[in-house]
Scaffold this motif. Structure first.
Motif, PDB file in Angstrom:
ATOM      1  N   THR A  58     -10.094  20.282  87.365  1.00 45.85           N
ATOM      2  CA  THR A  58      -9.269  19.425  88.219  1.00 45.85           C
ATOM      3  C   THR A  58      -9.302  17.987  87.736  1.00 45.85           C
ATOM      4  OG1 THR A  58      -9.617  20.882  90.117  1.00 45.85           O
ATOM      5  CG2 THR A  58      -8.906  18.629  90.594  1.00 45.85           C
ATOM      6  N   ASP A  59     -10.477  17.521  87.333  1.00 42.69           N
ATOM      7  CA  ASP A  59     -10.588  16.161  86.787  1.00 42.69           C
ATOM      8  C   ASP A  59      -9.722  16.010  85.539  1.00 42.69           C
ATOM      9  OD1 ASP A  59     -12.346  15.500  88.808  1.00 42.69           O
ATOM     10  OD2 ASP A  59     -14.149  15.677  87.544  1.00 42.69           O
ATOM     11  N   LEU A  61      -7.067  17.770  84.730  1.00 42.30           N
ATOM     12  CA  LEU A  61      -5.662  17.827  85.121  1.00 42.30           C
ATOM     13  C   LEU A  61      -5.213  16.526  85.789  1.00 42.30           C
ATOM     14  CD1 LEU A  61      -5.512  21.482  86.471  1.00 42.30           C
ATOM     15  CD2 LEU A  61      -4.394  20.601  84.419  1.00 42.30           C
ATOM     16  N   SER A  62      -6.072  15.960  86.614  1.00 46.28           N
ATOM     17  CA  SER A  62      -5.742  14.685  87.266  1.00 46.28           C
ATOM     18  C   SER A  62      -5.569  13.576  86.239  1.00 46.28           C
ATOM     19  CB  SER A  62      -6.835  14.299  88.261  1.00 46.28           C
ATOM     20  OG  SER A  62      -6.882  15.203  89.325  1.00 46.28           O
ATOM     21  N   ASP A  63      -6.485  13.527  85.276  1.00 44.92           N
ATOM     22  CA  ASP A  63      -6.368  12.535  84.206  1.00 44.92           C
ATOM     23  C   ASP A  63      -5.051  12.703  83.457  1.00 44.92           C
ATOM     24  OD1 ASP A  63      -8.781  11.378  84.826  1.00 44.92           O
ATOM     25  OD2 ASP A  63      -9.887  12.252  83.132  1.00 44.92           O
ATOM     26  N   GLU A  64      -4.726  13.945  83.140  1.00 46.24           N
ATOM     27  CA  GLU A  64      -3.495  14.229  82.405  1.00 46.24           C
ATOM     28  C   GLU A  64      -2.278  13.783  83.215  1.00 46.24           C
ATOM     29  OE1 GLU A  64      -1.462  15.584  79.022  1.00 46.24           O
ATOM     30  OE2 GLU A  64      -3.630  15.516  79.288  1.00 46.24           O
ATOM     31  N   ALA A  65      -2.291  14.079  84.507  1.00 43.21           N
ATOM     32  CA  ALA A  65      -1.172  13.699  85.371  1.00 43.21           C
ATOM     33  C   ALA A  65      -1.029  12.184  85.487  1.00 43.21           C
ATOM     34  CB  ALA A  65      -1.352  14.312  86.758  1.00 43.21           C
ATOM     35  N   ASN A  66      -2.141  11.473  85.326  1.00 42.50           N
ATOM     36  CA  ASN A  66      -2.136  10.011  85.404  1.00 42.50           C
ATOM     37  C   ASN A  66      -1.932   9.346  84.050  1.00 42.50           C
ATOM     38  OD1 ASN A  66      -2.516   9.775  88.227  1.00 42.50           O
ATOM     39  ND2 ASN A  66      -4.685  10.240  87.976  1.00 42.50           N
ATOM     40  N   GLY A  67      -1.553  10.134  83.041  1.00 45.14           N
ATOM     41  CA  GLY A  67      -1.255   9.574  81.734  1.00 45.14           C
ATOM     42  C   GLY A  67      -2.440   9.426  80.808  1.00 45.14           C
ATOM     43  N   LYS A  68      -3.607   9.887  81.221  1.00 50.23           N
ATOM     44  CA  LYS A  68      -4.799   9.835  80.366  1.00 50.23           C
ATOM     45  C   LYS A  68      -4.917  11.183  79.660  1.00 50.23           C
ATOM     46  CE  LYS A  68      -7.268   6.899  83.635  1.00 50.23           C
ATOM     47  NZ  LYS A  68      -8.406   6.843  84.557  1.00 50.23           N
ATOM     48  N   HIS A  69      -4.321  11.261  78.496  1.00 50.58           N
ATOM     49  CA  HIS A  69      -4.263  12.526  77.776  1.00 50.58           C
ATOM     50  C   HIS A  69      -5.612  12.872  77.145  1.00 50.58           C
ATOM     51  CE1 HIS A  69      -0.024  12.570  78.498  1.00 50.58           C
ATOM     52  NE2 HIS A  69       0.090  11.357  77.977  1.00 50.58           N
TER      53      HIS A  69
END
Length: 106
Positions: A58-59, A61-69
């Motif tokens: 989840t962490d 995925l959240s990072d990815e959704a916030n632009g932190k690839h």
């Protein structure tokens, strides 16, 4: 997420996946001998490890959704594979424990 954090997350996925699968296997072994208290405890242990792995996912995925690839490496794929196999194995272990309970009741 820096490289060290990424590696820690990946190792957490691998470790928790392995712990979950191991506990699920122990649940089957306990049920096989009629020790359903231990079997249920081991299934709960597997669920706890999978929950910890899910939090890591989840962490990510959240990072990815916030632009932190996150860099996708072979190690990351391996970690995700561990989790998916552990989830499948845990589900099957629950069914096998239930089957052993039914057989013991007859």
């Amino acid at each position: 997420m820096d490289e060290n954090e990424n590696l820690q997350t990946i190792m957490g996925l691998i470790m928790n996946g392995g712990n979950a699968k191991g506990a699920a296997f122990e649940a089957i072994q306990a049920a096989k001998t009629g020790d359903f208290v231990t079997a249920e405890a081991k299934l709960k242990e597997a669920d706890k490890a999978l929950s910890e792995a899910h939090n890591s996912q989840t962490d990510l995925l959240s990072d990815e959704a916030n632009g932190k690839h996150t860099e996708i490496s072979l190690l990351m794929v391996h970690g995700q594979d561990h989790i998916m196999n552990a989830i499948t194995f845990r589900d099957l272990a629950g069914e096998i424990v239930a089957l052993y309970k039914q057989l013991a009741a007859k």
